[in-house]
Design an enzyme around this catalytic site. Structure first.
Site, PDB file in Angstrom:
ATOM      1  N   ASP A 184     -11.462   2.380   3.588  1.00 16.20           N
ATOM      2  CA  ASP A 184     -11.851   0.965   3.479  1.00 16.20           C
ATOM      3  C   ASP A 184     -13.373   0.823   3.317  1.00 16.20           C
ATOM      4  O   ASP A 184     -13.849  -0.242   2.932  1.00 16.20           O
ATOM      5  CB  ASP A 184     -11.476   0.219   4.774  1.00 16.20           C
ATOM      6  CG  ASP A 184     -10.114  -0.452   4.727  1.00 16.20           C
ATOM      7  OD1 ASP A 184      -9.746  -0.952   3.654  1.00 16.20           O
ATOM      8  OD2 ASP A 184      -9.444  -0.489   5.775  1.00 16.20           O
ATOM      9  N   LYS A 225       0.842  -1.204   0.000  1.00 17.70           N
ATOM     10  CA  LYS A 225       0.000   0.000   0.000  1.00 17.70           C
ATOM     11  C   LYS A 225       0.877   1.254   0.000  1.00 17.70           C
ATOM     12  O   LYS A 225       0.595   2.219  -0.708  1.00 17.70           O
ATOM     13  CB  LYS A 225      -0.944  -0.021   1.217  1.00 17.70           C
ATOM     14  CG  LYS A 225      -2.102  -1.002   1.038  1.00 17.70           C
ATOM     15  CD  LYS A 225      -2.839  -1.328   2.316  1.00 17.70           C
ATOM     16  CE  LYS A 225      -3.860  -2.431   2.036  1.00 17.70           C
ATOM     17  NZ  LYS A 225      -4.502  -2.961   3.244  1.00 17.70           N
ATOM     18  N   GLN A 237      -4.919  -1.707   9.402  1.00 17.21           N
ATOM     19  CA  GLN A 237      -4.830  -3.045   8.826  1.00 17.21           C
ATOM     20  C   GLN A 237      -5.462  -4.073   9.772  1.00 17.21           C
ATOM     21  O   GLN A 237      -5.169  -4.090  10.972  1.00 17.21           O
ATOM     22  CB  GLN A 237      -3.350  -3.369   8.551  1.00 17.21           C
ATOM     23  CG  GLN A 237      -3.122  -4.649   7.789  1.00 17.21           C
ATOM     24  CD  GLN A 237      -3.645  -4.615   6.355  1.00 17.21           C
ATOM     25  OE1 GLN A 237      -3.697  -3.575   5.720  1.00 17.21           O
ATOM     26  NE2 GLN A 237      -4.042  -5.763   5.848  1.00 17.21           N
TER      27      GLN A 237
HETATM   28  N1  GUN Z   1      -6.880  -6.986   5.935  1.00 20.92           N
HETATM   29  C1  GUN Z   1      -7.110  -7.736   4.827  1.00 20.92           C
HETATM   30  N2  GUN Z   1      -7.728  -7.022   3.889  1.00 20.92           N
HETATM   31  C2  GUN Z   1      -7.907  -5.783   4.390  1.00 20.92           C
HETATM   32  C3  GUN Z   1      -8.481  -4.586   3.880  1.00 20.92           C
HETATM   33  O1  GUN Z   1      -8.990  -4.519   2.755  1.00 20.92           O
HETATM   34  N3  GUN Z   1      -8.456  -3.527   4.713  1.00 20.92           N
HETATM   35  C4  GUN Z   1      -7.916  -3.585   5.953  1.00 20.92           C
HETATM   36  N4  GUN Z   1      -7.954  -2.489   6.705  1.00 20.92           N
HETATM   37  N5  GUN Z   1      -7.388  -4.673   6.467  1.00 20.92           N
HETATM   38  C5  GUN Z   1      -7.379  -5.764   5.678  1.00 20.92           C
END
Ligand code: GUN
Length: 285
Positions: free
Chosen positions: A120, A53, A97
């Site tokens: 998200d 990211k 995350q």
């Molecule tokens: N963990 C796995 N996929 C995601 C996601 O799309 N967003 C977040 N915040 N954590 C994750």
């Protein structure tokens, strides 16, 4: 043999567009989109996601802010950090995350993030907006899946769409996006009586169960669009999806590979949401 949907190439094209839009936004307004990514603990998969990211942010010209906290961080410390980021004007998107360590309540954390910075789209306010179709942010993985379906030239309207898996992150919002695109949507899950019969009716089949290779060729209609959200390990420890690619690719019309299908799109959509969040702050001023 099915056409393979190249998620890597489609994601690169989306990120290239965002890069150009970002350069224009910066030159016109002086605002650089900023994404804060918070990682608590040292889960190896999460560390890779966070690194990717950050790299994607740099590539499109965003500011990225990374916060790596030890696994034993008290919940209140994380909530205080979120409160600071909510008020920080250079931060337009906040992503914590998941999964979080067990002593931290995921729901409390998600609800602490300002809905305006919730890239998200996990906050209940944004989840509700997705339901009504009046949304600021689309959840990244389902939004990426919609782009992949679009890339095949398949019109969703009127099509029989089957979503296997009912998670809050993928299955439920996925069904809603397909519905907004006028698909006829069926949701299947672990208690579905005859999964094979349901899947065989699908013109568009989206699978997000976390069960390796559970969708086999006998469950797929000839020519269907098959989207595999899974990221699993097979019996030899090799990365694979929820769909048995080898057999299903012989009957499907289009299919996503794992890796290189849905995964790269999720990050592209996160960049899109962060860009949109930054742009929206200008409209508010
Ligand atoms: N963990 C796995 N996929 C995601 C996601 O799309 N967003 C977040 N915040 N954590 C994750």
């Amino acid at each position: 043999m099915a056409n393979i949907i190249d998620g890597k190439a489609i994601s690169a094209a989306v990120r290239e567009r965002i890069k150009n839009d970002t350069a224009r936004l910066i030159s016109r307004s002086g605002v650089t989109p900023g994404l804060a990514v918070v990682l608590v603990g040292d889960d190896p998969a999460s560390k890779i996601y966070v690194r990717n990211k950050k790299k994607a942010c740099e590539e499109v010209g965003f500011k990225s802010f990374e916060y790596v906290l030890p696994a034993e961080t008290p919940e209140i410390v994380l909530l205080e950090l979120i409160d600071t980021l909510n008020r920080e004007p250079d931060v337009h998107g906040i992503l914590v995350q998941l999964p979080l360590p067990e002593h931290i309540d995921e729901k409390t954390v998600i609800e602490a993030i300002s809905p305006k910075k919730d890239v998200d789209a996990f906050h209940p306010v944004n989840v509700g907006k997705i339901m009504t179709g009046d949304y600021d942010f689309l959840p990244c993985t389902p939004a990426g899946v919609m782009e992949l379906i679009k890339s095949t030239g398949t019109e969703v309207s009127g099509k029989k769409c089957v979503v296997v898996g009912r998670s809050n992150i993928v299955g439920k919002p996925m069904a809603m996006l397909l519905l907004h695109a006028n698909g006829t949507v069926t949701m299947c899950h672990s208690r579905t009586k005859d999964l094979k019969k349901e899947c065989l009716e699908a013109d568009i089949l989206v699978v997000a169960t976390g069960r390796a290779k559970m969708i086999t060729a006998d469950m797929v209609k000839e020519g269907a669009v098959v989207i595999d959200v899974g990221m699993d390990r097979d019996e030899n420890g090799k990365l694979c999806g929820d769909v048995d690619f080898k057999s299903v690719s012989k009957v499907a019309g289009y299919i996503t590979p794992v890796p290189g299908g849905v995964g790269p799109m999720t990050i592209a959509m996160l960049m899109q949401n962060t860009y949109n969040a930054a742009k929206k702050t200008l409209m508010a001023n």
